[in-house]
Design a protein around this motif. Structure first.
Motif, mmCIF file in Angstrom:
data_model
loop_
_atom_site.group_PDB
_atom_site.id
_atom_site.type_symbol
_atom_site.label_atom_id
_atom_site.label_comp_id
_atom_site.label_asym_id
_atom_site.label_seq_id
_atom_site.Cartn_x
_atom_site.Cartn_y
_atom_site.Cartn_z
ATOM 1 N N ILE A 27 -14.759 27.369 -2.092
ATOM 2 C CA ILE A 27 -13.896 26.870 -1.012
ATOM 3 C C ILE A 27 -13.985 25.354 -0.857
ATOM 4 C CG2 ILE A 27 -15.642 27.325 0.776
ATOM 5 C CD1 ILE A 27 -13.257 28.022 2.630
ATOM 6 N N ALA A 28 -15.168 24.798 -1.149
ATOM 7 C CA ALA A 28 -15.332 23.361 -0.953
ATOM 8 C C ALA A 28 -14.602 22.558 -2.033
ATOM 9 C CB ALA A 28 -16.814 23.010 -0.942
ATOM 10 N N CYS A 29 -14.380 23.165 -3.212
ATOM 11 C CA CYS A 29 -13.818 22.411 -4.328
ATOM 12 C C CYS A 29 -12.398 22.841 -4.672
ATOM 13 C CB CYS A 29 -14.701 22.580 -5.570
ATOM 14 S SG CYS A 29 -16.414 22.134 -5.284
ATOM 15 N N GLU B 95 -23.088 13.677 9.200
ATOM 16 C CA GLU B 95 -23.643 13.641 7.842
ATOM 17 C C GLU B 95 -24.278 14.970 7.460
ATOM 18 O OE1 GLU B 95 -26.243 10.241 7.580
ATOM 19 O OE2 GLU B 95 -24.699 9.090 8.632
ATOM 20 N N ALA B 96 -24.691 15.725 8.448
ATOM 21 C CA ALA B 96 -25.306 17.018 8.160
ATOM 22 C C ALA B 96 -24.248 18.108 7.995
ATOM 23 C CB ALA B 96 -26.285 17.397 9.263
ATOM 24 N N LEU B 97 -22.985 17.715 8.113
ATOM 25 C CA LEU B 97 -21.879 18.672 8.045
ATOM 26 C C LEU B 97 -21.896 19.464 6.740
ATOM 27 C CD1 LEU B 97 -19.263 19.225 9.783
ATOM 28 C CD2 LEU B 97 -18.073 17.936 8.037
ATOM 29 N N LYS B 101 -21.866 23.556 6.523
ATOM 30 C CA LYS B 101 -20.828 24.361 5.880
ATOM 31 C C LYS B 101 -21.440 25.409 4.961
ATOM 32 C CE LYS B 101 -17.205 20.898 5.597
ATOM 33 N NZ LYS B 101 -16.502 20.014 4.653
ATOM 34 N N ARG B 102 -22.716 25.193 4.613
ATOM 35 C CA ARG B 102 -23.328 26.087 3.628
ATOM 36 C C ARG B 102 -24.108 27.210 4.269
ATOM 37 N NH1 ARG B 102 -26.338 22.484 -0.682
ATOM 38 N NH2 ARG B 102 -26.744 24.513 -1.610
ATOM 39 N N TRP B 103 -24.058 27.326 5.592
ATOM 40 C CA TRP B 103 -24.750 28.457 6.187
ATOM 41 C C TRP B 103 -23.853 29.231 7.141
ATOM 42 C CZ3 TRP B 103 -28.436 24.458 8.659
ATOM 43 C CH2 TRP B 103 -27.985 24.092 9.925
ATOM 44 N N GLY B 104 -24.198 30.489 7.330
ATOM 45 C CA GLY B 104 -23.504 31.319 8.299
ATOM 46 C C GLY B 104 -24.547 31.956 9.196
ATOM 47 N N ALA B 178 -17.547 33.803 6.412
ATOM 48 C CA ALA B 178 -16.195 33.294 6.188
ATOM 49 C C ALA B 178 -16.154 32.205 5.124
ATOM 50 C CB ALA B 178 -15.617 32.770 7.496
ATOM 51 N N LEU B 179 -17.143 31.340 5.087
ATOM 52 C CA LEU B 179 -17.101 30.204 4.160
ATOM 53 C C LEU B 179 -17.885 30.486 2.881
ATOM 54 C CD1 LEU B 179 -17.604 27.255 6.628
ATOM 55 C CD2 LEU B 179 -15.498 28.123 5.669
ATOM 56 N N ASP B 180 -18.225 31.747 2.627
ATOM 57 C CA ASP B 180 -19.079 32.073 1.487
ATOM 58 C C ASP B 180 -20.330 31.217 1.493
ATOM 59 O OD1 ASP B 180 -17.967 34.199 0.254
ATOM 60 O OD2 ASP B 180 -16.585 33.015 -0.934
ATOM 61 N N PRO B 181 -21.147 31.328 2.524
ATOM 62 C CA PRO B 181 -22.297 30.436 2.642
ATOM 63 C C PRO B 181 -23.357 30.755 1.588
ATOM 64 C CG PRO B 181 -22.447 32.155 4.282
ATOM 65 C CD PRO B 181 -21.135 32.353 3.581
#
Lengths: 370, 291
Positions: A27-29, B95-97, B101-104, B178-181
């Protein structure tokens, strides 16, 4: 960092078209890949995923939907990629995102109908709740030992004593405003002394109690609704009921009783402070000394003005207490409803208080207290 | 703290941050509320790609530990690194965004937004973080996420208030995924579910972990969950993590709380269930071999 997702369209020797995907399909890329895939039109022989380094389910989904749309197939790629695409494909089933769409006309019509039904239900519910409170009172009269004196006294403090500061300040300022505005108008007739009549009679009969009722509705009525609403949400009220404690006795009655008892006291207090405010202004800007002010007050304010205020106050208190508790007990679904019900409790209480005040005005005139 | 100790601690942190296979590293964590100290000098490492179960008695600060890692709780002392990035007090830091985004996160009660439908709840993180995903694709993603967590399609347009406890948990999981963490935090995911629902949830978690290569930080009281899906278990007691390891490793330790936890009546029942399963599997294998 990872290489962005990319795609290339290639024509094969046999005339078929191949779409080669590469990079990281997560999703990020993804960037604009979904749009570019959508822009491709068939027929496509196959989608080659051999050059994809890494893929997540969202990447897999975008590939899967393209495969489905173009009626083609996936070729190449690691088993992981294929498994992921297969996994999302297996659960491809339409799911509604939002409740079904209703046309604005129907919706407005529906909302009007709902509002009417709600109003009627609220009215009936409020009456029923009032009846419930009366029944509880009757029960307590027969079994006085069940009466929760501690709960009531505690509410006295919250509803009454804690409100003294704000109500005092408000009343003082209102007294000043009435005296000042009255003085400006009455000066035109040279009747500045009548300011005292205005302040004395108006505060005792109307403003003292009315302003107190509005303040108490905002302070305590809203608090009742929010407290009981939260207790309903956390199933505290249900727990109470199962233990054999009647929420009417333990929650509703102490609160309602506290407001009913505190309203006349606060109303009287408010009237006195408003008169002090008026007297203060008279002394400062009209040169009426306090002694004269008090003397004149005793002459022009009949004692039934005090009774008018004191009779209205507990009724207003009852309305505030009951609508606060009623709205609180109506909470069922979620936290948002607590907010809605709290607002409703205050609006309903103030509205009913003002409507009833008008009736009282007519009534007292009719009985000759004017 | 003496200079020596401080240096030793810094070295430990550097080692943990430097090594690539650590997803979360917590060092010297201290949390207190008023007079009450919940954590003191707490260290913990979570390896990439593992399911780490976190257990501990009520009030030992399991949830507080999770909140410290995701930045909801600013610890009094100590360092928290997620994917090598210092996360203390940086929940609102732009900056920690990239890390966020990498965790759920799945909270205990699901914590669904009550004014949005289940599907719209799942769409919120996508909408916030990736506006480049169009509405049609977003709806489709929400749809398959909902199906992936085992919710029926009818659940999509429902509001959280209309769902049962188990469905809320699944919907919360769908939103967390949702974001495939890379990293998934689960706070008591099976609490309040019936055994069948809990087993299905465990199964789902394991499958997702295998398919997506997730790292899972799992707070639980459920011994069956620990036995069936956790790679390692961290035990919280005496204000710190007293032991981390597989259940067999933990059983070998001579700590009274651990012994009581795993060897109590419920612990034994769970062990028995696992060995029954294994025995059945072995018997089936044998039968297959004979044919």
């Amino acid at each position: 960092m990872n290489k962005a997702a990319d795609l290339v369209e290639e024509s094969r020797d046999d005339g078929g078209k191949v779409i080669r995907l590469s990079g990281t399909w997560s999703i990020a890329c993804l960037n604009d890949m979904p749009n570019r895939l959508d822009a491709i039109s068939g027929p496509v022989a196959c989608i080659d995923v051999a050059d994809i380094d890494h893929m997540d389910t969202i990447g897999a989904w975008t590939i899967h939907r393209t495969v489905k749309r173009l009626e083609t197939e996936v070729s190449g790629g690691s088993t992981d990629c294929k498994r992921l695409i297969g996994a999302v494909g297996k659960i491809d089933e339409p799911v509604d995102i939002r409740p079904t769409y209703v046309s604005p006309f129907n919706r407005v019509l529906g909302q009007i109908g709902e509002a009417v039904i709600n109003s009627v239900n609220t009215l009936v519910g409020l009456l029923g709740f009032f009846g419930g409170v009366l029944v509880t009172v009757w029960g307590l009269i027969r079994h006085p030992s069940r009466f929760r004196i501690n709960a009531v006294v505690q509410r006295f403090e919250v509803v009454g004593v804690s409100a003294l500061g704000i109500i005092g300040l408000m009343s003082f300022l209102i007294g000043i405003v009435i005296a000042q505005q009255g003085a400006v108008q009455l000066r035109q007739f040279g009747m500045e002394m009548l300011t005292i009549n205005l302040v004395g009679r108006l505060t005792f009969r109307e403003l003292g109690v009315l302003m107190t009722a509005i303040m108490v509705a905002g302070r305590s009525g809203s608090a009742f609704a929010a407290q009981l609403g939260t207790m309903k949400l956390t199933e505290e009220v249900d727990a109470m009921r199962t233990i054999g404690v009647s929420p009417m006795e333990a929650l509703v009655l102490p609160r309602t009783l506290a407001v009913v008892v505190m309203m006349p006291l606060l109303g009287f207090y408010s009237s006195i402070i408003a008169i002090i405010g008026g007297g203060f202004l008279c002394a400062v800007s009209l040169d009426i000394p306090p002694i004269t002010f008090v003397q004149r007050l005793r002459e022009v304010v009949p004692i039934h003005d005090l009774w008018v205020g004191l009779i209205k106050a507990p009724v207003f208190g009852l309305i505030i207490g009951i609508s606060g508790c009623f709205q609180g007990m109506q909470v069922k679904a979620n936290a948002e409803e607590v907010g809605l019900r709290t607002t409703a409790a205050v609006v309903q209480a103030i509205f009913l208080v003002i409507v009833l005040d008008a009736f009282f005005a007519v009534f007292f005139t009719w009985v000759g207290w004017n | 703290m003496t200079a020596n100790e401080r240096q030793a601690k810094e070295e430990r942190i550097e080692r943990a941050v430097a090594s690539d296979d650590i997803a979360i590293s917590v060092r010297g964590l201290k949390n207190s509320f008023g007079d009450q100290t919940v954590h003191e000098n707490l260290d913990l490492d979570v390896r990439k790609g593992e399911i780490l179960g976190v257990v501990g008695g009520s009030g030992t600060g399991k949830s507080v530990l999770m909140r410290s890692i995701i930045g909801l709780q600013v610890p009094d002392e100590g360092e928290v690194h997620v994917f090598g990035e210092d996360m203390v007090g940086r929940l609102d830091d732009d900056e920690a965004l990239a890390i966020r985004k990498r965790w759920g996160v799945l909270f205990q009660g699901g914590a669904l937004f009550s004014t949005l439908t289940v599907a719209e709840n799942v769409e919120v993180p996508i909408r916030e973080y990736y506006p480049n995903i169009g509405p049609v694709l977003r709806d489709e993603i929400a749809a398959y996420k909902i199906r992936m967590t085992g919710l029926p399609p009818e659940a999509g347009p429902k509001y959280p208030a209309e769902l049962s406890g188990g469905m809320k948990k699944r919907a919360g999981l769908a939103r967390a995924l949702a974001l495939d963490p890379d990293l998934l935090f689960l706070d008591e995911p099976t609490a309040g579910l019936d055994p069948i629902g809990a087993a299905a949830f465990d199964d789902q978690t394991r499958k997702l972990q295998e398919t997506l290569g997730l790292t899972v930080f799992l707070i639980t009281h459920d011994l069956d969950t620990l036995y069936s899906i956790c790679d390692r278990v961290a035990v919280l007691a005496d204000k710190k993590v007293i032991a981390v390891g597989t259940i067999d490793e933990l059983l070998a330790l001579d700590h009274p709380w651990i012994q009581e936890y795993f060897n109590g009546p419920r612990g034994r029942a769970a062990t028995a269930a696992v060995s029954r399963e294994r025995g059945k599997a072995a018997a089936e294998k044998q039968a297959d071999g004979r044919q």
